[in-house]
Design a protein around this motif. Sequence first.
Motif, PDB file in Angstrom:
ATOM      1  N   LEU A 239     -11.606  -6.221  94.031  1.00  0.00           N
ATOM      2  CA  LEU A 239     -11.066  -7.418  93.396  1.00  0.00           C
ATOM      3  C   LEU A 239     -10.739  -7.033  91.961  1.00  0.00           C
ATOM      4  O   LEU A 239     -11.527  -6.328  91.312  1.00  0.00           O
ATOM      5  N   GLY A 240      -9.582  -7.442  91.488  1.00  0.00           N
ATOM      6  CA  GLY A 240      -9.254  -7.262  90.074  1.00  0.00           C
ATOM      7  C   GLY A 240      -8.623  -8.541  89.579  1.00  0.00           C
ATOM      8  O   GLY A 240      -7.829  -9.164  90.293  1.00  0.00           O
ATOM      9  N   VAL A 241      -9.017  -8.971  88.376  1.00  0.00           N
ATOM     10  CA  VAL A 241      -8.439 -10.188  87.801  1.00  0.00           C
ATOM     11  C   VAL A 241      -7.783  -9.816  86.475  1.00  0.00           C
ATOM     12  O   VAL A 241      -8.450  -9.333  85.556  1.00  0.00           O
ATOM     13  N   ALA A 242      -6.457 -10.016  86.406  1.00  0.00           N
ATOM     14  CA  ALA A 242      -5.725  -9.801  85.150  1.00  0.00           C
ATOM     15  C   ALA A 242      -5.324 -11.172  84.630  1.00  0.00           C
ATOM     16  O   ALA A 242      -4.743 -11.978  85.367  1.00  0.00           O
ATOM     17  N   ASN A 303     -11.485  -5.658 105.682  1.00  0.00           N
ATOM     18  CA  ASN A 303     -11.008  -4.275 105.840  1.00  0.00           C
ATOM     19  C   ASN A 303     -11.190  -3.444 104.568  1.00  0.00           C
ATOM     20  O   ASN A 303     -10.516  -2.444 104.360  1.00  0.00           O
ATOM     21  N   ALA A 304     -12.098  -3.907 103.687  1.00  0.00           N
ATOM     22  CA  ALA A 304     -12.396  -3.137 102.471  1.00  0.00           C
ATOM     23  C   ALA A 304     -13.895  -3.226 102.226  1.00  0.00           C
ATOM     24  O   ALA A 304     -14.618  -3.884 102.980  1.00  0.00           O
ATOM     25  N   ASP A 305     -14.342  -2.587 101.166  1.00  0.00           N
ATOM     26  CA  ASP A 305     -15.770  -2.563 100.872  1.00  0.00           C
ATOM     27  C   ASP A 305     -16.281  -3.988 100.562  1.00  0.00           C
ATOM     28  O   ASP A 305     -15.548  -4.797 100.002  1.00  0.00           O
ATOM     29  N   LEU A 306     -17.505  -4.265 100.887  1.00  0.00           N
ATOM     30  CA  LEU A 306     -18.212  -5.537 100.661  1.00  0.00           C
ATOM     31  C   LEU A 306     -17.578  -6.693 101.460  1.00  0.00           C
ATOM     32  O   LEU A 306     -16.393  -6.683 101.761  1.00  0.00           O
ATOM     33  N   ASP A 307     -18.420  -7.670 101.753  1.00  0.00           N
ATOM     34  CA  ASP A 307     -17.968  -8.785 102.602  1.00  0.00           C
ATOM     35  C   ASP A 307     -16.829  -9.557 101.975  1.00  0.00           C
ATOM     36  O   ASP A 307     -16.811  -9.766 100.767  1.00  0.00           O
ATOM     37  N   TYR A 310     -17.861 -12.626  99.987  1.00  0.00           N
ATOM     38  CA  TYR A 310     -18.410 -12.292  98.659  1.00  0.00           C
ATOM     39  C   TYR A 310     -17.269 -12.056  97.674  1.00  0.00           C
ATOM     40  O   TYR A 310     -17.291 -12.532  96.535  1.00  0.00           O
ATOM     41  N   ARG A 311     -16.225 -11.324  98.136  1.00  0.00           N
ATOM     42  CA  ARG A 311     -15.098 -11.034  97.242  1.00  0.00           C
ATOM     43  C   ARG A 311     -14.355 -12.323  96.879  1.00  0.00           C
ATOM     44  O   ARG A 311     -13.880 -12.491  95.760  1.00  0.00           O
ATOM     45  N   LYS A 312     -14.282 -13.242  97.827  1.00  0.00           N
ATOM     46  CA  LYS A 312     -13.623 -14.530  97.534  1.00  0.00           C
ATOM     47  C   LYS A 312     -14.439 -15.304  96.490  1.00  0.00           C
ATOM     48  O   LYS A 312     -13.907 -15.863  95.538  1.00  0.00           O
ATOM     49  N   ARG A 313     -15.758 -15.307  96.689  1.00  0.00           N
ATOM     50  CA  ARG A 313     -16.623 -16.022  95.747  1.00  0.00           C
ATOM     51  C   ARG A 313     -16.543 -15.381  94.354  1.00  0.00           C
ATOM     52  O   ARG A 313     -16.499 -16.065  93.336  1.00  0.00           O
ATOM     53  N   MET A 314     -16.485 -14.051  94.332  1.00  0.00           N
ATOM     54  CA  MET A 314     -16.405 -13.341  93.049  1.00  0.00           C
ATOM     55  C   MET A 314     -15.065 -13.592  92.334  1.00  0.00           C
ATOM     56  O   MET A 314     -14.975 -13.436  91.122  1.00  0.00           O
ATOM     57  N   THR A 315     -14.048 -13.972  93.070  1.00  0.00           N
ATOM     58  CA  THR A 315     -12.758 -14.274  92.426  1.00  0.00           C
ATOM     59  C   THR A 315     -12.953 -15.408  91.421  1.00  0.00           C
ATOM     60  O   THR A 315     -12.433 -15.376  90.302  1.00  0.00           O
ATOM     61  N   PRO A 333     -17.734  -8.267  78.042  1.00  0.00           N
ATOM     62  CA  PRO A 333     -17.030  -8.158  79.323  1.00  0.00           C
ATOM     63  C   PRO A 333     -17.832  -7.495  80.430  1.00  0.00           C
ATOM     64  O   PRO A 333     -17.553  -7.674  81.591  1.00  0.00           O
ATOM     65  N   GLU A 334     -18.856  -6.724  80.093  1.00  0.00           N
ATOM     66  CA  GLU A 334     -19.533  -5.967  81.155  1.00  0.00           C
ATOM     67  C   GLU A 334     -20.568  -6.799  81.920  1.00  0.00           C
ATOM     68  O   GLU A 334     -21.022  -6.393  82.962  1.00  0.00           O
ATOM     69  N   LYS A 335     -20.994  -7.956  81.372  1.00  0.00           N
ATOM     70  CA  LYS A 335     -22.076  -8.704  82.029  1.00  0.00           C
ATOM     71  C   LYS A 335     -21.554  -9.538  83.192  1.00  0.00           C
ATOM     72  O   LYS A 335     -21.307 -10.727  83.071  1.00  0.00           O
ATOM     73  N   LEU A 336     -21.369  -8.888  84.320  1.00  0.00           N
ATOM     74  CA  LEU A 336     -20.900  -9.568  85.517  1.00  0.00           C
ATOM     75  C   LEU A 336     -21.908  -9.301  86.625  1.00  0.00           C
ATOM     76  O   LEU A 336     -22.651  -8.321  86.552  1.00  0.00           O
ATOM     77  N   PRO A 337     -21.942 -10.156  87.653  1.00  0.00           N
ATOM     78  CA  PRO A 337     -22.935  -9.931  88.704  1.00  0.00           C
ATOM     79  C   PRO A 337     -22.746  -8.551  89.334  1.00  0.00           C
ATOM     80  O   PRO A 337     -21.626  -8.124  89.559  1.00  0.00           O
ATOM     81  N   GLU A 338     -23.843  -7.876  89.605  1.00  0.00           N
ATOM     82  CA  GLU A 338     -23.790  -6.571  90.268  1.00  0.00           C
ATOM     83  C   GLU A 338     -23.448  -6.782  91.738  1.00  0.00           C
ATOM     84  O   GLU A 338     -23.990  -7.680  92.383  1.00  0.00           O
ATOM     85  N   PRO A 339     -22.563  -5.940  92.319  1.00  0.00           N
ATOM     86  CA  PRO A 339     -22.328  -6.070  93.754  1.00  0.00           C
ATOM     87  C   PRO A 339     -23.590  -5.740  94.536  1.00  0.00           C
ATOM     88  O   PRO A 339     -24.383  -4.908  94.086  1.00  0.00           O
ATOM     89  N   PRO A 340     -23.781  -6.367  95.710  1.00  0.00           N
ATOM     90  CA  PRO A 340     -24.967  -6.044  96.505  1.00  0.00           C
ATOM     91  C   PRO A 340     -24.938  -4.587  96.949  1.00  0.00           C
ATOM     92  O   PRO A 340     -23.868  -4.034  97.124  1.00  0.00           O
ATOM     93  N   ALA A 341     -26.111  -3.974  97.139  1.00  0.00           N
ATOM     94  CA  ALA A 341     -26.167  -2.544  97.518  1.00  0.00           C
ATOM     95  C   ALA A 341     -25.625  -2.349  98.924  1.00  0.00           C
ATOM     96  O   ALA A 341     -25.641  -3.253  99.730  1.00  0.00           O
TER      97      ALA A 341
END
Length: 341
Positions: A239-242, A303-307, A310-315, A333-341
């Motif tokens: 996921l990338g947000v510009a 079809n990519a890493d992580l559920d 989760y990626r939708k929620r992280m958007t 900018p760096e304080k974002l939730p860590e992806p699950p292991a």
Amino acid sequence: MLRLPDFNYIRPRSLKEAVRALADLGPEAMAVAGGTDVYPKMKRGQFTPRHLVSLRFLSELRGIRPGTRDGMWIGAGETLTAVSRDAGVNKLFPALAHAAGSVSTPQLRNAGTIGGNVFVDTRCNYYDQTFFWRQAAGFCIKKDGDICLVAPKSKLCLAVFSSDTAPVLCSLGAVANFFGPDGLRRVPFDECYREDGIHFLTKRRDEVLKGILIPRAAFGRRNVYLKLRRRGSFDFPILGVAASLALDRDGICHSARIVLTGVGSAPKLVSEAAPLLEGRKVSGQEIDAAGEAAAKVSHPVDNADLDYWYRKRMTNVYTRKALSLLAGLESEPEKLPEPPA
Ligand SMILES: Cc1cc2nc3c(=O)[nH]c(=O)nc-3n(C[C@H](O)[C@H](O)[C@H](O)COP(=O)(O)OP(=O)(O)OC[C@H]3O[C@@H](n4cnc5c(N)ncnc54)[C@H](O)[C@@H]3O)c2cc1C
Ligand code: SF4
């Protein structure tokens, strides 16, 4: 060890010669710049060109010129390292410097170009595998097969657009300058892509990107790029947000553009966000609404890493974070939730 298959390497002396070679040699020819996407894919049998036309030594594709009459010019052949370190890019467009500097690893950024980055192939867990893996699992419609393994009922390939710099260029209203057999053609980056994992580019195959123009109108815009991936280096964005905002002295937003990557087969403009932000002071309520709007149009598939959920929620989370940074409500900018292991 995977080996490169045989191919003809053509080293044109000018952009005109490169375009002529691509046109004359037809669909069996492909352009190569840094080769960091092309060569691994040839080793895995995903790309099977007979001829490679090198853009690497063309001086017409070089140069970063911050203050031309029309805006900032970035030659397509500039490496990602050069773009990420350029003083003008860092000052005016920190989002672009950060996106270019977040691609893969230092070695690949030294070889990979911004022209290759905006046209990097779409990705999928069922496609980005060796030939032998794909042969064993069954080929899919993107290469050699007749079914989509992610969504068997889909007629369209759903491979994921994964460039880091393209969403930033879309968010800044940048323009692609193509050189082809019919001469120069200027196309807003917005219009360079389509939602189709196979035919995701609208450009002709014999057109070469000469350079990128970020228009003067974008010079005052605050801009940021946030990238979600499992590891802090090496990985493509899942996921990338510009985001870019034009704010006046009172903090009123006059123009807002949010563009997502990694959640579809093309960069995704969150068009619903602009009316929620424009004409207002950007604060908590507007930011929450824009975060929800972004999550609504974010459609990752499995079809990519992580559920994908989760990626939708992280958007939502990443969009809110991006807007808070631009509005000056947060500064880390760096304080974002860590992806699950
Ligand atoms: C391990 C690994 C990790 C990676 N991680 C990331 C990542 O995090 N983010 C990311 O965005 N990418 C990533 N990449 C992909 C790639 O390294 C970059 O996208 C890089 O910028 C591609 O640039 P290149 O010059 O090497 O392109 P090439 O491989 O030379 O070309 C890529 C495509 O662009 C076309 N092309 C190149 N230049 C032009 C031009 N001027 N005009 C028209 N067509 C052109 C080529 O024909 C080809 O289709 C990764 C790759 C690897 C192997
Ligand atoms: S989305 Fe489907 S067709 Fe496209 S690469 Fe993946 S499995 Fe293949």
